[in-house]
Design an enzyme around this catalytic site. Sequence first.
Site, PDB file in Angstrom:
ATOM      1  N   GLY A   1     -16.184 -50.564  18.764  1.00 37.68           N
ATOM      2  CA  GLY A   1     -16.796 -51.272  17.648  1.00 37.68           C
ATOM      3  C   GLY A   1     -18.278 -50.985  17.559  1.00 37.68           C
ATOM      4  O   GLY A   1     -18.748 -49.872  17.817  1.00 37.68           O
ATOM      5  N   GLY A   2     -19.048 -51.997  17.214  1.00 40.66           N
ATOM      6  CA  GLY A   2     -20.494 -51.837  17.072  1.00 40.66           C
ATOM      7  C   GLY A   2     -21.180 -51.403  18.342  1.00 40.66           C
ATOM      8  O   GLY A   2     -22.268 -50.813  18.298  1.00 40.66           O
TER       9      GLY A   2
ATOM     10  N   GLY B   1     -28.639 -14.248   7.885  1.00 42.85           N
ATOM     11  CA  GLY B   1     -29.195 -15.590   7.964  1.00 42.85           C
ATOM     12  C   GLY B   1     -29.199 -16.136   9.373  1.00 42.85           C
ATOM     13  O   GLY B   1     -30.089 -16.911   9.751  1.00 42.85           O
ATOM     14  N   ALA B   2     -28.224 -15.710  10.188  1.00 43.98           N
ATOM     15  CA  ALA B   2     -28.164 -16.183  11.572  1.00 43.98           C
ATOM     16  C   ALA B   2     -29.358 -15.663  12.373  1.00 43.98           C
ATOM     17  O   ALA B   2     -29.840 -16.327  13.288  1.00 43.98           O
ATOM     18  CB  ALA B   2     -26.852 -15.746  12.219  1.00 43.98           C
TER      19      ALA B   2
END
Length: 519
Positions: free
Chosen positions: A171-172, A406-407
Amino acid sequence: MAIEEKVKELLDKRVEAKMGGGQQRIDKQHQQGKLTARERITMLLDEGSFEEFDMFVQHRCTNFDMQKQSYMGDGVVTGYGTIDGRLVYVFAQDFTVFAGSLSETVSLKICKMMDQAMKVGAPVIGLNDSGGARIQEGCNSLAGYAEIFERNILASGVVPQISAIFGPCAGGAVYSPALTDFILMSKQNSYMFLTGPKVVKTVTGEDVSVEDLGGAMVHTTKSGVAHYVGDTEEDVIAMIRKLVGYLPSNNFEEPPYVPTSDPIDRLEDSLNSIIPENPNAPYDVKEIIHGIVDDGEFLEIHERYAPNIVVGFARFDGMAVGIVANQPCKMAGVLDINASRKGARFVRFCDAFNIPLVTLVDVPGFLPGTGQEYGGVIVHGAKLLFAYGEATVPKITVTLRKSYGGAHIVMSCKQLRGDINYSWPMAQIAVMGAEGATEVLYGRQLKEITDPEEKAKFIETKVKEYNYQFANPYNAAKYGYIDDVIEPRNTRFRVIRALRSVITKKEANPPKKHSNIPL
């Protein structure tokens, strides 16, 4: 009451507080193969160094007759101590007291400890083993979580934050570890998830076990939430101690220096032949890492997640550095969504805490396909690009073999303010590989050639021409994008010299509230 009686009362209360929820629950903890909160702290810190806060705090809740059940310490042990003589602050949730659930007072104890750590500039280590929010306290427990989260956020980039998961974290409760720098889990008893198997079954119809939903192996291999899994709690605690050894205490300090007897000018002859002649053949970049760092010691982070990129800590001539390296023996070292996220997170951590970056490049590009594009590889790849471009720590880059498109840019190129960029002589720095470039550049001619042998000969000729002209480090060096082409076996010496030359570097980004990194 005589002074002796008061002292005895104090000592009795200390004994009671150290028993947590009592011997029966301690025994149950041991039966489940788990250590108690205090045993974990004792194992983590230097012997006799722990100083505890708020041992006598008790909860204030009266709902559901809670006033009839009360334990000193109320489900968490907090304080400070040392690891190898260096100050750290720590909290350990005590599962023997209300299953380690978070109450208002538990939150106050943790927040008090974190506030003190921020004041003095010391790392925060959280040992998590909790059933979640204390339901009897309603919104007070939720407010308590939020108070902790706010401190995690404010401490981010100021002091290192490390979370260990030794039991349930659901949970939280998962958000505090998620906001910290490193998460470590024990293989047997730890798990993390936002919604448990019962809720998953109700909402989606899926049948899934606790282990398959949020176990240690899931989070270290599939989700990337956790950075390390240990077979036992002892393994996890030993890893925390190792990790702290590479980190500064806060963002104003330099990483700890550890003297070494490993010669600075040690030659690693095996590196001259480690790159295969076939440019598409794999090799293990970790062999290079172990060959060039002090004493061959490399502390890998996120080892099981996105193995096509390797990140971790090592030392050069005693200086702690962060290493980022493409891994050719996993998916050819290609960058994808997961590798980009993993690399970016690590680069930003190192930059936040003044840890120099050494990047070893062998990257053919980004992974193509609809799965990657639909998953947002553009944005995720931009995270790594952004992280390197934003980083102001010393940055040393060594291109080992391929560095395409781009790499190439993303992997700490010169234009992203790389300080010293080296290359091995067999490196290929280009927009793309020769075969792909030939198809693009000579597409029309290839269509006109009908004879298969003639076409193959034409392609072979043009590939050789392209490789000669572009697929080498000297073209990039001609423009100053590569500072020097170095002999592989001499890499350790050259990296150390480069680090020494830029270790006093002072560089700042433009004034701003904060950047807007692509998320």
